[in-house]
Design an enzyme around this catalytic site. Structure first.
Site, PDB file in Angstrom:
ATOM      1  N   THR A 149       0.901  -1.000  -0.067  1.00  0.00           N
ATOM      2  CA  THR A 149       0.011  -0.063  -0.155  1.00  0.00           C
ATOM      3  C   THR A 149       0.975   1.098   0.037  1.00  0.00           C
ATOM      4  O   THR A 149       1.520   1.352   1.040  1.00  0.00           O
ATOM      5  CB  THR A 149      -0.979   0.036   1.231  1.00  0.00           C
ATOM      6  OG1 THR A 149      -1.942  -1.108   1.134  1.00  0.00           O
ATOM      7  CG2 THR A 149      -1.587   1.172   1.269  1.00  0.00           C
ATOM      8  N   LYS A 175      -0.523   6.150   8.113  1.00  0.00           N
ATOM      9  CA  LYS A 175       0.396   6.115   6.997  1.00  0.00           C
ATOM     10  C   LYS A 175      -0.494   6.163   5.581  1.00  0.00           C
ATOM     11  O   LYS A 175      -0.447   6.754   4.797  1.00  0.00           O
ATOM     12  CB  LYS A 175       1.051   5.002   6.884  1.00  0.00           C
ATOM     13  CG  LYS A 175       2.036   4.893   5.299  1.00  0.00           C
ATOM     14  CD  LYS A 175       2.425   3.295   5.092  1.00  0.00           C
ATOM     15  CE  LYS A 175       1.431   2.740   4.332  1.00  0.00           C
ATOM     16  NZ  LYS A 175       1.671   1.323   3.640  1.00  0.00           N
ATOM     17  N   LYS A 220      -7.258   1.519  -3.187  1.00  0.00           N
ATOM     18  CA  LYS A 220      -7.049   1.179  -1.716  1.00  0.00           C
ATOM     19  C   LYS A 220      -6.990   2.327  -0.918  1.00  0.00           C
ATOM     20  O   LYS A 220      -7.490   2.206   0.295  1.00  0.00           O
ATOM     21  CB  LYS A 220      -5.537   0.556  -1.693  1.00  0.00           C
ATOM     22  CG  LYS A 220      -4.902   0.372  -0.453  1.00  0.00           C
ATOM     23  CD  LYS A 220      -5.891  -0.715   0.277  1.00  0.00           C
ATOM     24  CE  LYS A 220      -5.634  -1.027   1.919  1.00  0.00           C
ATOM     25  NZ  LYS A 220      -4.185  -1.634   1.947  1.00  0.00           N
TER      26      LYS A 220
END
Length: 295
Positions: free
Chosen positions: A103, A246, A178
Site C-alpha cells: 500500500t 500512513k 486502496k
C-alpha cells in the site's frame, strides 16, 4: 490457464505479517518461490517452513524469475527494493512482471511503471485488503493498476493468495482504490466507536444491541468482527494504527492533488493521532474507541 503458469518461477520481496503467508501460499500452489527480506533471518525462517529459496538481495531474488511480487512498508521501502544496483529491476529480464502488493502512493506506482517500461518490465500496482487474517487464509482482495496483458498473465499466479483480483485502470489506479478502501473503513470505525461508547455508558447489554442492529442497515464487517474487542478494550492484534495513519496520509496527499475534499478523513486521522500519543501505535484500528472510553 496455460501450463506455463501452472508452476511459475517467482520471487517475493518483503516477509512481514502479510508477505510471509502470501509467499507461503505461492509455494503451496507449486510455484518455484525465492524470497527476500531486509532481515535475512526472516527469509531463512520462511525457507524452513516452506519449500523455496532465500536470497540476500532483491536483485538476486529477482534474477531469472517470471513474476516478482512485493509487499513492503511504504514508498521509500518500495523504491529501495526495486531500484538501484541491488534492486529487483537490476535482476529482471525483458517481458517479466513486477506485481506490487504494497500500500503506497499512486505517484510511486506511476514512477516505477515508467522505469519498468524502459527495461521491458511490466509493473502492476496491486495493494491488498483483508488484513493479516486474509493473508494467512489466502483470501485477500487485490486492486490493480496497470495494463491488461501483464495483468492477465499474473492473475492466475496471484490467485494463490486471493479471493478477488480486479484490474481497475491505468498505473496508480490500484493505489487510489486502496486509498478509497481505507477512507471508508476510517469513517465506519469512528461511527462504530462512538455508538458503542454511548451504549456502554447507557448500561445496555452490548451483545443484545449488536444482535439487533447488525441485522439492519448499520451492519458492516467492522461491526461484526470488531465490536467485541472494542467493548472489551482489547486491541493487541490486527491492523496497526501506525499503518492506518500512513494510509490516510497517502489518501489526503492524493486528495490535495486531485482537489478532493476529505474533512471526515482528516478528522479521524486526528483521532488516530491521539491513540498513537497514548502508546497505541501497534493497536488495531478499532482502538478509536479507547480515547472515548478513557478520556
Amino acid at each position: 490457464m496455460s501450463r506455463e503458469w501452472m508452476m511459475a518461477k517467482v520471487a517475493f520481496l518483503g516477509l512481514g505479517v502479510m508477505g510471509f503467508p502470501m509467499a507461503g501460499h505461492l509455494a503451496a500452489k507449486g510455484h518455484d518461490v525465492t524470497v527476500y527480506n531486509r532481515t535475512f533471518a526472516k527469509a531463512e525462517a520462511w525457507n524452513q517452513k516452506h519449500k523455496g529459496k532465500a536470497a540476500k538481495t532483491p536483485k538476486e531474488a529477482a534474477a531469472g524469475q517470471e513474476i516478482v511480487f512485493s509487499c513492503v512498508g511504504n514508498d521509500e521501502h518500495l523504491r529501495a527494493v526495486v531500484l538501484g544496483d541491488d534492486g529487483a529491476f537490476a535482476g529482471m529480464g525483458r517481458g517479466t512482471i513486477f506485481f506490487d502488493n504494497t500500500t503506497a502512493s499512486a505517484d510511486i506506482a506511476r514512477e516505477l511503471h515508467a522505469e519498468g517500461k524502459k527495461k521491458g518490465i511490466d509493473f502492476i500496482d496491486a495493494p491488498v485488503s483483508g488484513g493479516q487474517a486474509g493473508a494467512e487464509n489466502g483470501q485477500l482482495t487485490v486492486m490493480c493498476g496497470g495494463e491488461q496483458a501483464p495483468f492477465d498473465r499474473a492473475k492466475p499466479v496471484a490467485d494463490a493468495y486471493s479471493k478477488a483480483i480486479t484490474l481497475i485502470g491505468p498505473p496508480g489506479s490500484g493505489q487510489i482504490t486502496k486509498m478509497m478502501n481505507q477512507m471508508c473503513i476510517a469513517g465506519i470505525v469512528q461511527g462504530l466507536a462512538e455508538a458503542l461508547n454511548l451504549g456502554q455508558r447507557s448500561g445496555l447489554d452490548m451483545e443484545k444491541v449488536i444482535s439487533a442492529i447488525s441485522k439492519g442497515a448499520a451492519q458492516s464487517w467492522q461491526m461484526e468482527n470488531r465490536w467485541k474487542a472494542m467493548v472489551e478494550g482489547k486491541f493487541e492484534f490486527g491492523f496497526a494504527v501506525d499503518w492506518m495513519r500512513k494510509d490516510l496520509g497517502i489518501s489526503m496527499a492524493e486528495g490535495r492533488r486531485a482537489k478532493a475534499a476529505m474533512p471526515l478523513v482528516a478528522l479521524v486521522d486526528q483521532f488516530y493521532d491521539r491513540v498513537q500519543q497514548r502508546g497505541g501505535g501497534r493497536w488495531d484500528t478499532c482502538s478509536l474507541i479507547q480515547p472515548l472510553q478513557k478520556p
